[in-house]
Enzyme design. Structure first.
Site, short mmCIF file in Angstrom:
data_model
loop_
_atom_site.label_atom_id
_atom_site.label_comp_id
_atom_site.label_asym_id
_atom_site.label_seq_id
_atom_site.Cartn_x
_atom_site.Cartn_y
_atom_site.Cartn_z
CG HIS A 13 -0.25 0.03 2.54
ND1 HIS A 13 0.38 1.15 3.03
CD2 HIS A 13 -0.08 -0.93 3.47
CE1 HIS A 13 0.91 0.88 4.21
NE2 HIS A 13 0.65 -0.38 4.50
CB THR A 49 -0.40 0.67 11.83
OG1 THR A 49 0.34 0.92 10.62
CG2 THR A 49 -0.31 1.89 12.73
CD GLU A 83 2.61 -5.54 8.21
OE1 GLU A 83 2.88 -6.74 7.98
OE2 GLU A 83 3.28 -4.60 7.76
CD1 TRP A 84 3.60 -10.22 13.31
CD2 TRP A 84 5.32 -10.35 11.90
NE1 TRP A 84 4.49 -11.09 13.84
CE2 TRP A 84 5.57 -11.19 13.00
CE3 TRP A 84 6.29 -10.26 10.90
CZ2 TRP A 84 6.73 -11.94 13.13
CZ3 TRP A 84 7.45 -10.99 11.02
CH2 TRP A 84 7.67 -11.84 12.12
CG ASN A 85 -1.95 -9.23 15.94
OD1 ASN A 85 -1.59 -8.25 16.61
ND2 ASN A 85 -3.03 -9.93 16.24
#
Length: 217
Positions: free
Chosen positions: A15, A23, A93-95
């Site tokens: 993105h 985030t 995304e990675w948490n």
């Protein structure tokens, strides 16, 4: 004949620019520059006969975070149609867990020796959990590719619109490297990466292009 079909590809778009924090689950928007990045690249890369040719895209996997699906829509808005797509947490995304929303300096103050590539995220996804999720996405993409190449089903390409850490992990795992080596792949906001195969063989996954993007004035 399978040999006569061009090799399938996986396109990964990170993105556009956002405020720089960790985030993962936070649903923050693109900055104005982030929108400009995507709008500048779209006419160069998206359209008939271009890299992202809608008629070649079998499916697109898009992260549900607005920064990703806004990027997806901006990429295709100039041609007026969207390829087949699904919003899915598979490519989120990675948490970041306890580190969600923090800047790198803030995390360093809490845990000076922390490295996401080795330690994962306390309260979020571990390294193994992230690897398992990305490997499952790769397995799905490679099945699309196998069906196209060996059976003539589907169309040639898959598109993923996702995030920085996710993309770096995916690139590393695609070429059969340990997850931790993702630290060596720089994936710029708004850029395009191309994953495919060598020697006309689905058994030889390869990285074909990285950080492809239009230059902003």
């Amino acid at each position: 004949m399978a040999e006569s079909r061009p090799m399938p590809r996986l396109f990964i778009v990170r993105h556009g620019e956002t405020e720089w924090r960790h985030t993962g689950l936070s649903d923050i928007p693109l900055t104005e520059r982030g929108k400009e990045q995507i709008l500048a690249s779209a006419p160069q890369f998206v359209g008939d006969g271009l890299l992202l040719d809608p008629k070649n895209i079998c499916t697109a996997l898009v992260s549900p975070r607005q920064r990703a699906h806004t990027t997806f829509h901006l990429l295709f808005q100039h041609i007026g149609t969207l390829p087949n797509h699904v919003l899915t947490e598979e490519v989120a995304e990675w948490n970041y867990g306890d580190y969600e929303g923090l800047k790198p300096a803030e995390i360093k103050a809490l845990n000076p020796g922390w490295k996401i590539w080795d330690d994962g995220c306390p309260g979020g996804e571990s390294v193994q959990e992230m690897q398992d999720r990305v490997d499952a996405v790769i397995k799905k993409v490679r099945e699309y590719h196998r069906q196209y190449k060996e059976e003539g089903a589907n169309t040639r390409d898959v598109l993923i619109v996702a995030h920085g850490h996710f993309s770096r992990v995916l690139i590393s795992r695609w070429i059969q490297f340990p997850l931790c080596l993702g630290t060596h792949f720089n994936v710029e906001p708004g850029s395009l990466a191309i994953l495919s195969y060598n020697h006309n063989s689905l058994a030889e996954p390869a990285l074909n292009g990285l950080n492809i993007a239009a230059k902003l004035k």
